[in-house]
Design a protein around this motif. Structure first.
Motif: not given
Length: 169
Positions: A5-11, A32-42
């Motif tokens: 899933i991508d970060t836009s999907q929340h369920e 993983q976040d290849s742009v800002e090197a900060r992964p999405y936080q759950l």
């Protein structure tokens, strides 16, 4: 891997994963976040489920299984009976519908003699049911028998575990 899933999907509905086929499924999230090197936080991760009931034969609450079948075939003034009882307890937080009961007698040659036992009452969480039986054994040949009694046989309804639903004597 079941889903990506991508970060836009929340369920995400995972009900398509069979609990019978994958009883020990584990949830794991790799970000993983290849742009800002900060992964999405759950923020929150939850799994919702509908519990299934769990029951057990509870000999400590009562059981009466005779050791001997008495035959009086020569007289036949009344049919020969085999009677007894066990207690079955719902040890879960979910309710059972009325329960099917299987009673079999096996002779020395492993011939099986099945007997009809009526379904029990529905069994709420924490409740017990007294399963009594009185069966006509006049048609059976005299001999030694083993008894097999099973509550909720043949996956009649969903149950967490089944290993504590039978009695063999």
């Amino acid at each position: 891997l079941f889903f990506t899933i991508d970060t836009s999907q929340h369920e995400l509905n995972i009900s398509a994963i069979s609990a019978a086929e994958y009883p020990y499924v584990q949830l794991r999230m790799h970000t993983q976040d290849s742009v800002e090197a900060r992964p999405y936080q759950l923020n929150e991760w939850g799994v919702e489920f509908e519990p299934v009931p769990e029951g057990a034969i509870s000999a400590n609450l009562g059981s009466n299984i005779p050791d001997t079948l008495r035959f009086y075939h020569p007289v036949h003034t009344a049919f020969d009976t085999f009677k007894g009882s066990v207690v079955f307890k719902n040890i879960s937080s979910a309710a059972f519908d009325s329960l099917k009961v299987k009673l079999l007698l096996y002779d020395k040659a492993d011939n099986v003699y099945p007997f009809e036992i009526p379904k029990t009452k529905p069994l709420n969480a924490g409740d017990t049911v007294h399963i009594s039986f009185m069966v006509n054994v006049a048609a059976l040949p005299e001999g030694t028998y083993n008894l097999y009694l099973e509550v909720n046989p043949d996956n009649d309804q969903p149950e967490q575990y089944h290993y504590n639903n039978f009695l063999y004597k």
